[in-house]
Enzyme design. Sequence first.
Site, PDB file in Angstrom:
ATOM      1  N   GLU A  88       0.819  -1.223  -0.030  1.00 49.32           N
ATOM      2  CA  GLU A  88       0.005   0.041   0.002  1.00 49.32           C
ATOM      3  C   GLU A  88       0.908   1.240   0.028  1.00 49.32           C
ATOM      4  O   GLU A  88       1.976   1.228   0.303  1.00 49.32           O
ATOM      5  CB  GLU A  88      -1.123   0.005   1.158  1.00 49.32           C
ATOM      6  CG  GLU A  88      -0.185  -0.051   2.450  1.00 49.32           C
ATOM      7  CD  GLU A  88      -1.122   0.054   3.625  1.00 49.32           C
ATOM      8  OE1 GLU A  88      -1.501  -1.137   4.204  1.00 49.32           O
ATOM      9  OE2 GLU A  88      -1.338   1.019   4.388  1.00 49.32           O
ATOM     10  N   SER A 192      12.665   6.546   6.703  1.00 50.05           N
ATOM     11  CA  SER A 192      12.541   6.363   8.168  1.00 50.05           C
ATOM     12  C   SER A 192      12.689   4.855   8.597  1.00 50.05           C
ATOM     13  O   SER A 192      12.444   3.981   7.777  1.00 50.05           O
ATOM     14  CB  SER A 192      10.907   6.633   8.322  1.00 50.05           C
ATOM     15  OG  SER A 192      10.596   6.214   9.799  1.00 50.05           O
ATOM     16  N   CYS A 334      -0.001   3.025   8.622  1.00 43.87           N
ATOM     17  CA  CYS A 334       1.043   1.942   7.829  1.00 43.87           C
ATOM     18  C   CYS A 334       0.442   0.498   7.957  1.00 43.87           C
ATOM     19  O   CYS A 334       0.387   0.156   9.164  1.00 43.87           O
ATOM     20  CB  CYS A 334       2.168   1.779   8.615  1.00 43.87           C
ATOM     21  SG  CYS A 334       2.705   3.621   9.173  1.00 43.87           S
TER      22      CYS A 334
HETATM   23  N1  SAH Z   1      10.054   0.851   9.512  1.00 44.50           N
HETATM   24  C1  SAH Z   1      10.177   2.184   9.334  1.00 44.50           C
HETATM   25  C2  SAH Z   1       9.201   2.960   8.480  1.00 44.50           C
HETATM   26  C3  SAH Z   1       7.787   2.487   8.461  1.00 44.50           C
HETATM   27  S1  SAH Z   1       6.726   3.287   9.819  1.00 44.50           S
HETATM   28  C4  SAH Z   1      10.437   2.516  10.789  1.00 44.50           C
HETATM   29  O1  SAH Z   1      10.165   2.103  11.661  1.00 44.50           O
HETATM   30  O2  SAH Z   1      10.254   3.905  10.753  1.00 44.50           O
HETATM   31  C5  SAH Z   1       7.009   4.833   9.452  1.00 44.50           C
HETATM   32  C6  SAH Z   1       6.236   5.545  10.898  1.00 44.50           C
HETATM   33  O3  SAH Z   1       5.001   5.252  11.160  1.00 44.50           O
HETATM   34  C7  SAH Z   1       7.390   4.967  11.850  1.00 44.50           C
HETATM   35  O4  SAH Z   1       7.621   5.932  12.740  1.00 44.50           O
HETATM   36  C8  SAH Z   1       6.353   4.032  12.659  1.00 44.50           C
HETATM   37  O5  SAH Z   1       6.764   3.734  14.004  1.00 44.50           O
HETATM   38  C9  SAH Z   1       5.168   4.750  12.708  1.00 44.50           C
HETATM   39  N2  SAH Z   1       3.756   3.974  12.939  1.00 44.50           N
HETATM   40  C10 SAH Z   1       3.590   2.572  12.699  1.00 44.50           C
HETATM   41  N3  SAH Z   1       2.609   2.220  13.126  1.00 44.50           N
HETATM   42  C11 SAH Z   1       1.792   3.424  13.653  1.00 44.50           C
HETATM   43  C12 SAH Z   1       0.622   3.524  14.256  1.00 44.50           C
HETATM   44  N4  SAH Z   1      -0.207   2.660  14.450  1.00 44.50           N
HETATM   45  N5  SAH Z   1       0.543   4.952  14.659  1.00 44.50           N
HETATM   46  C13 SAH Z   1       1.156   5.821  14.594  1.00 44.50           C
HETATM   47  N6  SAH Z   1       2.524   5.595  14.094  1.00 44.50           N
HETATM   48  C14 SAH Z   1       2.848   4.460  13.723  1.00 44.50           C
END
Ligand code: SAH
Length: 352
Positions: A88, A192, A334
């Site tokens: 996605e 990220s 995400c």
């Molecule tokens: N794997 C990478 C990038 C993907 S996620 C990372 O960990 O940075 C991008 C951002 O969204 C990251 O900061 C992640 O921690 C955050 N994220 C994931 N799920 C989330 C959620 N349910 N609510 C808020 N932020 C979330």
Amino acid sequence: MKKILQDLSLTELENLILSLGEQKFRAKQLYTGLMQGKKISEINISATLREKLLSEYEDEPVKISEVFTSADGTKKFLFGLADGNIIEGVLMAYKYGNTQCVSTQVGCRMGCKFCASTLGGLVRNLSSGEILCQILKVNAFAGGTVEKRAVTNLVLMGSGEPLDNYDEVVKFLKSVSAEEGLNISPRNISLSTCGLVPKMYALAEEGLPVNLTVSLHQTTDEGRARTMPIARKYSIDEILKACAYYFERTGRRYIFEYSLISGENCDKKHADELIALLKGKPCHVNLIRLNEVKERNLETITEKQAYSFLGMLERGGLSATLRRQIGADIGGACGQLRASYINKNSGDKNED
Ligand code: SAH
């Protein structure tokens, strides 16, 4: 699986075209067509060359299979891959342009407790061409061309951990920023990571000054290990050192993502600890209210509480913002879109 033409740089494509007994200039024509988001079969080349290519290469490695439009204009995309996997992405409209959020893996193996992308573990890495195709397709969908792009900025914040797929992600960063291609400047790209320290050092050496964003989410190693298993491997201290090195090598200010989770990380104590950790560093803190994932038992805080936490950080001298929640009406954060798609379709999958 067939090969993917968009995995190749222009030079690699030229070599391929020469090896197929064609003239070199055909490669540029083909490359330009691909960068416009076209399939091989839609590009105006000779039937012989087209057939040679199609016998070995995917015609359309990434297809837009569904589009959801939010009331605020945000668009979410479900993409189908050639092997049937689903990923996605999101396109967000800002004053300065359109930012696309791209996936780097199918699923993820990092296991963060609040994230939907990791629920089914890692399925596979995406190739550089599959990452690139997400942008080629969305750019074309949004009416953009190579000369006048509809997608101006990128964040590698979709499903997956970019630094866990290091080689393909670096190859992608080179291909998407190539002058002869989409030419998106690394300065307009944010990568990220949950904090894979050795790869953060490696990235600093690539000569690709992308914005480095680190998902911090907690102020202590113990707290972090509760929500992010990777914290058992790399400490906050090691992360901060790697960020400082990244700044030294690239001159780029780094960013910390901090998702606000009720009862976990957003009391006054956490604000004080965050200030103590980050004050005076060339960084910015991006707060985001947790997007609640139904499979996870974590709750967000109110907008008012989030602003109050932001105020504490600002008064403590940190540069910080609260990210506005966009597209919340069309499937949250995400991995949620893919997860709900898989749930909805798991009936048919079992019959295969
Ligand atoms: N794997 C990478 C990038 C993907 S996620 C990372 O960990 O940075 C991008 C951002 O969204 C990251 O900061 C992640 O921690 C955050 N994220 C994931 N799920 C989330 C959620 N349910 N609510 C808020 N932020 C979330």
